[in-house]
Design a protein around this motif. Structure first.
Motif, PDB file in Angstrom:
ATOM      1  N   ARG A  77      22.156  14.736  -4.608  1.00 34.47           N
ATOM      2  CA  ARG A  77      22.018  15.939  -5.150  1.00 34.47           C
ATOM      3  C   ARG A  77      20.512  16.542  -4.877  1.00 34.47           C
ATOM      4  O   ARG A  77      20.506  17.836  -4.380  1.00 34.47           O
ATOM      5  CB  ARG A  77      22.140  16.260  -6.556  1.00 34.47           C
ATOM      6  N   THR A  78      19.530  15.834  -4.461  1.00 30.38           N
ATOM      7  CA  THR A  78      18.282  16.500  -4.125  1.00 30.38           C
ATOM      8  C   THR A  78      18.523  17.117  -2.941  1.00 30.38           C
ATOM      9  O   THR A  78      17.606  17.889  -2.228  1.00 30.38           O
ATOM     10  CB  THR A  78      17.199  15.319  -4.155  1.00 30.38           C
ATOM     11  N   VAL A 106      11.382  15.586 -10.135  1.00 29.73           N
ATOM     12  CA  VAL A 106      12.323  14.834  -9.245  1.00 29.73           C
ATOM     13  C   VAL A 106      11.565  14.326  -8.001  1.00 29.73           C
ATOM     14  O   VAL A 106      11.299  12.918  -7.812  1.00 29.73           O
ATOM     15  CB  VAL A 106      13.477  15.398  -8.762  1.00 29.73           C
ATOM     16  N   ARG A 107      10.783  14.869  -7.261  1.00 28.11           N
ATOM     17  CA  ARG A 107      10.392  14.493  -6.119  1.00 28.11           C
ATOM     18  C   ARG A 107       8.800  14.036  -6.357  1.00 28.11           C
ATOM     19  O   ARG A 107       7.987  13.545  -5.492  1.00 28.11           O
ATOM     20  CB  ARG A 107      10.073  15.787  -5.029  1.00 28.11           C
ATOM     21  N   PRO A 156      16.511  20.986   0.649  1.00 23.61           N
ATOM     22  CA  PRO A 156      17.736  20.327   0.747  1.00 23.61           C
ATOM     23  C   PRO A 156      18.174  20.466   2.350  1.00 23.61           C
ATOM     24  O   PRO A 156      17.697  21.278   3.215  1.00 23.61           O
ATOM     25  CB  PRO A 156      18.552  21.118  -0.293  1.00 23.61           C
ATOM     26  N   LYS A 157      19.039  19.406   2.654  1.00 20.97           N
ATOM     27  CA  LYS A 157      19.817  19.561   4.055  1.00 20.97           C
ATOM     28  C   LYS A 157      21.014  20.528   3.882  1.00 20.97           C
ATOM     29  O   LYS A 157      21.229  20.860   5.023  1.00 20.97           O
ATOM     30  CB  LYS A 157      20.103  18.209   4.345  1.00 20.97           C
TER      31      LYS A 157
ATOM     32  N   ARG B 128      21.351  19.345 -13.090  1.00 21.33           N
ATOM     33  CA  ARG B 128      22.089  18.238 -12.382  1.00 21.33           C
ATOM     34  C   ARG B 128      21.849  18.607 -10.757  1.00 21.33           C
ATOM     35  O   ARG B 128      21.706  17.794  -9.890  1.00 21.33           O
ATOM     36  CB  ARG B 128      23.341  18.090 -13.098  1.00 21.33           C
ATOM     37  N   SER B 129      22.399  19.757 -10.469  1.00 20.56           N
ATOM     38  CA  SER B 129      22.387  20.067  -9.115  1.00 20.56           C
ATOM     39  C   SER B 129      20.975  20.091  -8.392  1.00 20.56           C
ATOM     40  O   SER B 129      21.139  19.731  -7.150  1.00 20.56           O
ATOM     41  CB  SER B 129      23.136  21.786  -8.843  1.00 20.56           C
ATOM     42  N   LEU B 130      19.828  20.220  -9.098  1.00 20.63           N
ATOM     43  CA  LEU B 130      18.673  20.020  -8.570  1.00 20.63           C
ATOM     44  C   LEU B 130      18.297  18.507  -8.295  1.00 20.63           C
ATOM     45  O   LEU B 130      17.204  18.184  -7.888  1.00 20.63           O
ATOM     46  CB  LEU B 130      17.743  20.747  -9.272  1.00 20.63           C
ATOM     47  N   GLY B 131      19.154  17.635  -8.667  1.00 18.25           N
ATOM     48  CA  GLY B 131      18.821  16.248  -8.881  1.00 18.25           C
ATOM     49  C   GLY B 131      18.277  15.671 -10.038  1.00 18.25           C
ATOM     50  O   GLY B 131      17.728  14.505 -10.261  1.00 18.25           O
TER      51      GLY B 131
END
Lengths: 242, 222
Positions: A77-78, A106-107, A156-157, B128-131
């Protein structure tokens, strides 16, 4: 192929919404998904980052099979940004905090780097002066541009757009579409569920027409809009343009 | 017929140190009871949202039992009946804290559940869509928004629980009502003493209101 969808089925209880979707999307491709409401186009899009769990079939994103229980869905999802019809900004965070939250959490990016990066993204969507404002004080068009910046912050890709202009006042649609056009021009892979036929025609590399849970027709925008082969496509476009 | 006598507030003033000792226990039991109750309430509230049927069932059973029985019965049950089966005597203050904890916990659970459920699903999807993981989404996105919505109903519950401590007089907790009764038993000045007790309760509940309003205003900046 950065996105591969193989015989995707999705049911809500006894209601089958997707009845076997097959679709491959190349890197840097801009694919617009059109179709009547209830055709399953939003559900299809939401399956691409597993916001809906998949009933059967396969979705492979950049080599990661989302239906494989061993796949780290959060990690996938990231790489897949999503923009929602109703923006879904975090109302308790400022515009800049909305953009920096995921990179930091997250990152594991440093707060400072995330802010710097965030300001650049806000400049890109023309909202650097709103960095410290709360989303409640923005117009719909501004909110959606922040939402795009928020998704881009993860670098994101792929970007998924779920009817990004449907909740906007008509005069605010343009500013959002123009940001999306820039993005397409920069080579972002985009899947856009939309009712904006003008955008699909101008920016899309390919247009997919969905109805009743299947892809009825797909092709280059000129072909779909000027010479549709399927009767349902024709009748849909007639209704849209009448 | 009670004798009409002249009202003399000096009786209330003289009894004040004694009443304040009672008020001190009222505060102690309220504070500890609510701290534990809030903890129970958050866990139970989340249990009510759990997909796990056993967790959901246990929590729902707890809430229904507490909501369906009077707090007076809960207090005397904990103080008199519970020691019979566990074989340990519980002192009255501990029993009082337990009663306030489990009672407020059940109501706070419903406040927590309702507030979390009131947050738009799109917020979870955006996170959630952001991870973000489910936990990160809850901690950074859902909880702060839900907590803000909890404050007014929590304020109500805190005030109710504070007033509920007055029933602990029946299990001999030396709280404000108990102390007032003891004073009246000696000086027969029910008007002055019970009025003073009522005013002390009012001061305590107004303090809770003020504290919560301040917190709400701070959070309202966003």
């Amino acid at each position: 192929m950065i996105i591969q969808v193989k015989d995707l089925h999705k049911s809500f209880g006894s209601l089958e919404v997707l009845k076997g979707i097959n679709c491959n999307i190349e890197e840097k491709e801009v694919v617009c998904v059109i179709g009547p409401s209830g055709s399953g186009k939003s559900t299809f899009l939401r399956c691409l980052n597993l916001l809906e769990d998949i009933t059967s079939g396969q979705v492979i994103i950049d080599g990661h099979d989302l239906t494989d229980p061993k796949t780290d869905v959060n990690a996938v999802r990231t790489e897949v940004g999503m923009v929602f019809q109703r923006f879904n900004l975090f109302p308790h965070k400022t515009v800049l905090e909305n953009v920096t939250l995921a990179p930091v959490k997250v990152r594991k990016m440093s707060e400072q780097e995330a802010r710097q990066n965030g300001i650049e993204l806000l400049q890109k969507v023309g909202l650097e002066d709103k960095a410290d404002v709360y989303p409640d004080n923005l117009s719909g068009g501004q909110m959606q541009r922040v939402a795009i910046a928020r998704a881009l912050a993860m670098n994101p890709k792929i970007m998924l757009f779920d009817e990004p202009t449907s909740a906007l006042d008509p005069e605010l649609v343009g500013e959002v579409l123009s940001v999306m056009k820039d993005l397409a021009r920069e080579g972002m892979t985009m899947v856009v569920v939309t009712h904006e036929m003008g955008f699909a025609r101008e920016v899309g590399d390919r247009v997919i027409f969905m109805d009743q849970g299947v892809i009825m027709e797909e092709g280059a925008p000129e072909q779909i809009f000027e010479n549709p082969q399927n009767e349902r496509t024709r009748s849909f476009l007639r209704k849209v343009y009448s | 017929m009670p004798n009409r006598i002249n009202i003399d507030w000096s009786y209330a003033l003289d009894a004040m140190p004694y009443l304040l000792m009672g008020a001190k226990y009222t505060v102690i039991i309220t504070v500890f009871g609510l701290l534990i109750g809030f903890f129970i309430g958050v866990l139970s509230g989340m249990g009510r949202l759990s997909q796990n049927k056993i967790v959901y069932g246990l929590v729902t059973g707890y809430i229904e039992i507490i909501r369906g029985t009077p707090i007076l019965v809960q207090a005397i049950w904990i103080y008199f009946a519970l020691p019979v089966i566990i074989g340990i005597n519980i002192n009255s203050i501990t029993a009082g804290i337990i009663a306030i904890s489990i009672n407020s916990g059940a109501y706070i659970a419903e406040i927590v559940r309702g507030s979390i459920q009131s947050i738009d699903r799109g917020q979870v999807e955006a996170g959630r869509s952001l991870g973000l993981t489910g936990m990160q989404t809850f901690v950074h996105i859902i909880w702060p928004q839900a907590f803000k919505r909890m404050i007014p109903p929590l304020g109500n519950q805190f005030i109710i629980s504070l007033k509920d401590t007055s029933i602990l007089t029946v299990i001999a907790v030396p709280e404000l009502v108990r102390k007032s009764q003891e004073v009246v038993a000696e000086n027969f000045r029910s008007f002055e003493i019970y009025t003073a007790a009522a005013l002390l309760y009012l001061v305590m509940t107004l303090t809770i209101s003020t504290i919560l309003r301040t917190i709400e205003r701070r959070l309202d900046v966003s």
